[in-house]
Design an enzyme around this catalytic site. Structure first.
Site, PDB file in Angstrom:
ATOM      1  N   PRO A 136      -0.902   2.040   5.892  1.00 39.67           N
ATOM      2  CG  PRO A 136       1.467   0.862   5.956  1.00 39.67           C
ATOM      3  CD  PRO A 136      -0.252   0.980   5.364  1.00 39.67           C
ATOM      4  CE  LYS A 172       1.242   6.728   2.022  1.00 39.41           C
ATOM      5  NZ  LYS A 172      -0.441   6.138   1.631  1.00 39.41           N
TER       6      LYS A 172
END
Ligand SMILES: [Zn+2]
Length: 274
Positions: A2, A53
């Site tokens: 992601p 992240k």
């Protein structure tokens, strides 16, 4: 993997489920975190934010949970305590009266004091988070102008979380396309104007992707393609994973190249210098 837009959307759904609500029960799988189960029960979740992240869960009592999902970690939310049907291993569960949030498979979970956050070994190396509400255009252009990065190739720099955090592989190709940047140069070889265009594209496309659920292409092009019944994979991006297809803006065939093990995609006509 992601990228920033996906991680900030995860924090949005976590905030929706947990923010300002009293924790009725809590579970940590790791032994060293067990002692926090009683310390955090009865406290409220203040807010949840991304840093690169990683995800930070701020509690009312100045404690903060740091979690990094690496490749396999995943948050799942479900109504009042019902555990999702999954084979993944549960690492954290946070319950309130209405909802529960479950963190699966993440390997890095720590509880910190609020003042320790900026010195955390992962967080202290991060550049400005492109989607953090406090990050401005000035923060991003300062990175493009900084002496620290001038000798680096743009393609590797854009994936370096110490430059700007939140950018991954699809945003990298899309940002270079939107800024009409030739992907073959070191940062110092771009003009001041090109750096400004890159900084603008960095913010604009990251925010656009966050708002649209991953679409970086111009809304007008997306609408036109949808009317022609195009699939999401055909309208989602300008160039990313569109090798052999035609550029939405000029009709030239998109090309790909491998740099540092990962592919970049570009339009030779829109981007390559003479
Ligand atoms: Zn083009």
């Amino acid at each position: 993997m992601p990228e920033g837009p996906e991680i900030w959307r995860t924090t949005d759904s976590l905030n929706k489920a947990l923010q300002d609500k009293t924790i009725t029960d809590l579970y940590f799988a790791f032994d060293e975190l067990k002692k926090y189960e009683t310390k955090l029960k009865g406290e409220k979740v203040d807010k949840i934010e991304a840093r690169g992240k990683a995800i930070l869960t701020f509690f009312d009592n100045e404690l903060v949970m740091y979690s990094h999902n690496q490749l396999y970690g995943k948050w799942m939310i479900s109504p009042n305590g019902a555990q999702p049907d999954t084979n993944r291993s549960l690492r954290v569960a946070i319950h309130n009266e209405d909802q529960s949030a479950f963190l699966y498979s993440a390997s890095q979970i720590e509880i910190l004091q609020k003042e320790e956050i900026s010195n955390h070994s992962y967080i202290e190396k991060l550049g400005p988070d492109v989607l953090h509400p406090d990050t401005t255009y000035d923060d991003i252009i300062a990175q493009y102008q900084s002496e620290d990065f001038q000798n680096r190739k743009l393609t590797t720099l854009l994936l370096d979380q110490g430059f700007v955090s939140g950018i991954g592989n699809y945003l990298r190709s899309e940002i270079m396309f939107y800024a009409k940047a030739d992907p073959h140069h070191k940062l110092k070889e771009y003009s001041e104007q090109q750096k400004e265009a890159l900084a603008e594209a960095t913010i604009k496309l990251s925010r656009r992707s966050y708002e649209t659920g991953g679409i970086t292409n111009d809304p007008s092009i997306v609408e036109a393609l949808k009317r022609e019944k195009a699939k999401r994979s055909q309208y989602r991006h300008f160039v990313y994973k569109r090798t052999g297809n035609r550029c939405h803006k000029c009709g030239t065939v998109i090309e790909e190249e491998k740099t540092g093990g990962r592919k970049i995609y570009y339009c030779p006509n829109c981007q390559l210098d003479e």
